[in-house]
Design a protein around this motif. Structure first.
Motif, short mmCIF file in Angstrom:
data_model
loop_
_atom_site.label_atom_id
_atom_site.label_comp_id
_atom_site.label_asym_id
_atom_site.label_seq_id
_atom_site.Cartn_x
_atom_site.Cartn_y
_atom_site.Cartn_z
N TYR A 1 0.83 -1.20 0.00
CA TYR A 1 0.00 0.00 0.00
C TYR A 1 0.87 1.25 0.00
O TYR A 1 0.62 2.20 -0.75
CB TYR A 1 -0.91 -0.02 1.23
CG TYR A 1 -1.86 1.16 1.32
CD1 TYR A 1 -3.11 1.11 0.71
CD2 TYR A 1 -1.49 2.32 1.99
CE1 TYR A 1 -3.98 2.19 0.77
CE2 TYR A 1 -2.34 3.41 2.06
CZ TYR A 1 -3.60 3.34 1.46
OH TYR A 1 -4.44 4.41 1.52
N LYS B 1 2.34 1.83 -3.26
CA LYS B 1 1.29 2.03 -4.28
C LYS B 1 1.36 0.99 -5.39
O LYS B 1 1.10 1.28 -6.56
CB LYS B 1 1.39 3.44 -4.87
CG LYS B 1 1.12 4.53 -3.83
CD LYS B 1 1.08 5.91 -4.44
CE LYS B 1 0.77 6.96 -3.36
NZ LYS B 1 0.71 8.33 -3.91
N LEU C 1 -10.59 0.67 0.55
CA LEU C 1 -9.65 1.78 0.72
C LEU C 1 -8.69 1.87 -0.47
O LEU C 1 -8.43 2.97 -0.98
CB LEU C 1 -8.87 1.57 2.02
CG LEU C 1 -7.80 2.62 2.36
CD1 LEU C 1 -8.44 3.99 2.59
CD2 LEU C 1 -7.03 2.19 3.59
N LYS D 1 -8.32 5.15 -2.79
CA LYS D 1 -7.11 5.97 -2.73
C LYS D 1 -6.24 5.79 -3.97
O LYS D 1 -5.64 6.75 -4.45
CB LYS D 1 -6.30 5.62 -1.47
CG LYS D 1 -6.98 6.01 -0.17
CD LYS D 1 -7.13 7.50 0.03
CE LYS D 1 -5.85 8.19 0.37
NZ LYS D 1 -5.41 7.96 1.77
N HIS D 2 -6.13 4.56 -4.48
CA HIS D 2 -5.24 4.32 -5.61
C HIS D 2 -5.90 4.61 -6.95
O HIS D 2 -5.23 4.67 -7.97
CB HIS D 2 -4.72 2.88 -5.56
CG HIS D 2 -3.72 2.67 -4.46
ND1 HIS D 2 -2.94 1.56 -4.36
CD2 HIS D 2 -3.37 3.45 -3.41
CE1 HIS D 2 -2.16 1.64 -3.30
NE2 HIS D 2 -2.41 2.79 -2.71
N GLY E 1 -8.08 7.25 -7.06
CA GLY E 1 -8.74 8.51 -6.69
C GLY E 1 -8.88 9.47 -7.84
O GLY E 1 -9.75 10.37 -7.81
N LEU F 1 -14.49 12.18 -3.77
CA LEU F 1 -13.56 11.28 -3.07
C LEU F 1 -13.63 11.51 -1.56
O LEU F 1 -13.64 10.55 -0.78
CB LEU F 1 -12.13 11.52 -3.57
CG LEU F 1 -11.04 10.67 -2.92
CD1 LEU F 1 -11.31 9.18 -3.12
CD2 LEU F 1 -9.67 11.04 -3.47
N GLU F 2 -13.69 12.77 -1.15
CA GLU F 2 -13.78 13.06 0.27
C GLU F 2 -15.05 12.50 0.89
O GLU F 2 -15.04 11.98 2.02
CB GLU F 2 -13.69 14.58 0.49
CG GLU F 2 -12.30 15.15 0.25
CD GLU F 2 -12.24 16.66 0.44
OE1 GLU F 2 -13.32 17.27 0.61
OE2 GLU F 2 -11.13 17.21 0.40
N LEU G 1 -14.60 8.67 1.22
CA LEU G 1 -13.70 8.34 2.32
C LEU G 1 -14.36 8.59 3.67
O LEU G 1 -14.17 7.82 4.63
CB LEU G 1 -12.41 9.15 2.21
CG LEU G 1 -11.46 8.73 1.08
CD1 LEU G 1 -10.32 9.73 0.95
CD2 LEU G 1 -10.92 7.34 1.32
N GLU H 1 -5.39 5.74 7.26
CA GLU H 1 -5.22 5.81 5.81
C GLU H 1 -6.46 6.34 5.11
O GLU H 1 -6.37 6.87 4.00
CB GLU H 1 -4.86 4.44 5.26
CG GLU H 1 -3.52 3.90 5.75
CD GLU H 1 -2.37 4.82 5.39
OE1 GLU H 1 -2.45 5.52 4.35
OE2 GLU H 1 -1.39 4.86 6.16
N ALA H 2 -7.62 6.21 5.75
CA ALA H 2 -8.86 6.72 5.14
C ALA H 2 -9.09 8.18 5.49
O ALA H 2 -10.09 8.76 5.09
CB ALA H 2 -10.05 5.88 5.60
#
Length: 481
Positions: A395, A398, A438, A442-443, A445, A453-454, A457, A479-480
């Motif tokens: 993670y 990435k 997650l 995130k990856h 996004g 996105l916000e 999350l 991470e979130a």
């Protein structure tokens, strides 16, 4: 003969014990069979020589030079020596136990109707017991054995109307039973919480109510410390959300530690630490620093060592916490200094995993993957911990493709593994479900607007916080965020 169990057992003895075994075998009180004495001499000479060999035929010829080889006859001599070896172990063990010989003398005198000897032995024992520092299981059991003999002697031969000694016998037996019952229930409850095991604790439930009424909620709290200790430890596991029980353990650590035997001190320290571990894993961050201080105290006092050995679990817990708290220099010194104190069969595996975890906390991710290559999955927990660490490393790097593949493989393992408890399985499957979501957010996004996105999350954080059983919740939330 070198591969026989008897030779193996004798070879495992130290030099002093080998000599003491020889003295016992040569003593006419224990043995008058000459071939048995000679057999032990042959074995002792062979195991002290490099590549010393013991041929059954040659040994037999030396023991019985005038007869042809008889396997059964040699077996009988070996069997006799094995019995003497067992007797040596038993006598050696009894001699090392406090007051055990005196207790057997007392009971033997009662059995032989040598009542004057019994009375004198009882007086000596009572004096020694009065000098005992700790009122633990053995103290009460020894008091029970003394009172048992004196009580029944008095009832049969002196005055059966006097009941004080027999009442003391009952009281001490109850205390010894309760301490040992509670102590074992504490350890087995902890075991069932860690792995998928189940135990029938029998009388425990009614006993807990009785103990609370008669030993815990009493006017004089400064008594029956061992019962209070193990009752409190059990409550920290059966009523985990009530921090008052842990505070009571902490009070015992700080104010009453010297009232407990060395074994009970280790239990007090160990279960207090385990409570902090569980609370930390549930997301109670304030317990981490307290646990770290407990670990330092345990290393300084030797409470975390058993005959100079540190368990792989304590080693891992200390290293993990030190890394999480960013105590990198201290943790690295700990890993190096205590590596030699790990059990030899697990030493390299344990060291490499924990070194990988330290690299992760230092954000040296390539070194993490390199160290994990040397970790073998010898049990379920190593698989779970190593894969969790690898997941977090992918993670951080990435590496989405490797990450999603690992999550799926990890999920299948958890679902199929029967050695995990239902609670553990639920905690890990929930974690993997949230981890996959997650990663996707995130990856990938870039496929969402910033506000979208916000919102996603934020919704994920809410689900993680609302779910009861999630392991490593703090990492997911971080991470979130």
């Amino acid at each position: 003969m070198n591969d026989s169990k008897l030779v193996k057992y004798i070879a495992e003895l130290g030099t002093r014990d080998r000599e003491r075994l020889r003295q016992l075998v040569q003593s006419p009180f224990f043995n008058q069979h000459k071939p048995t004495m000679e057999l032990l001499d042959f074995i002792l000479k062979a195991i002290t020589k490099e590549n010393g060999q013991l041929s059954r035929e040659k040994v037999y010829q030396k023991l019985f030079p005038k007869s042809s080889f008889d396997e059964q006859k040699l077996h009988n001599v070996m069997s006799n020596l094995k019995k003497l070896f067992h007797r040596f172990l038993a006598i050696d063990y009894i001699e090392k136990q406090p007051l055990q010989e005196d207790l057997y003398t007392l009971e033997a005198a009662f059995d032989r109707n040598q009542f004057e000897l019994m009375s004198n032995s009882a007086k000596l024992l009572e004096k020694h017991l009065d000098e005992q520092q700790f009122e633990d299981y053995f103290f009460h059991y020894a008091q029970y054995r003394v009172a048992h003999n004196l009580g029944y002697y008095g009832g049969h031969y002196v005055d059966r109307t006097k009941s004080e000694t027999l009442q003391a016998m009952l009281d001490h037996f109850d205390r010894s039973f309760l301490i040992e019952k509670l102590r074992n229930c504490c350890h087995l409850t902890a075991n069932s919480m860690q792995v998928n095991t189940h135990y029938d604790f029998g009388l425990l439930t009614p006993l807990l109510g009785y103990i609370q009424t008669h030993y815990i909620d009493v006017v004089e709290p400064d008594k029956d410390w061992s019962i209070r200790l193990y009752w409190t430890i059990l409550q920290t596991m059966r009523d985990e959300g009530n921090a008052q029980h842990y505070q009571e353990l902490k009070k015992m650590l700080n104010e009453s530690f010297d009232k407990f035997s060395p074994e009970s001190q280790k239990d007090l320290y160990g279960f207090a630490s385990n409570y902090c571990i569980r609370r930390s894993m549930m997301g109670d961050e304030e317990y981490k620093r307290e646990l770290f201080d407990l670990y330092k105290r345990g290393l300084e006092t030797g409470l975390l060592l058993n005959n100079g050995i540190i368990t792989e679990f304590n080693y891992k817990n200390i290293a993990t916490l030190g890394g999480n708290l960013r105590e990198f220099d201290w943790t690295e010194r700990f890993l190096q200094e205590y590596k030699a104190m790990l059990p030899p069969s697990k030493r390299e595996n344990v060291y490499n995993y924990n070194l990988a975890y330290l690299f992760y906390n230092k954000k040296q991710y390539k070194q993490v993957l390199s160290s994990l290559l040397h970790v073998q999955f010898t049990d379920v927990m190593y698989y779970l911990n190593s894969n969790f660490l690898m997941l977090r490393t992918y993670y951080a790097l990435k590496d989405t493709e490797a990450l999603l593949s690992l999550i799926e493989t990890f999920r299948i393992f958890v679902m199929r593994n029967k050695k995990m408890s239902p609670t553990q399985r639920k905690e890990y499957t929930n974690f993997l479900r949230f981890a996959k979501k997650l990663v996707e957010l995130k990856h990938h996004g870039g496929t969402y607007t910033r506000s979208a996105l916000e919102e996603k999350l934020k919704a994920l954080r809410a689900k993680i916080e609302a779910t009861d059983s999630v392991i490593n919740r703090s990492w997911l939330l971080e991470e979130a965020n």
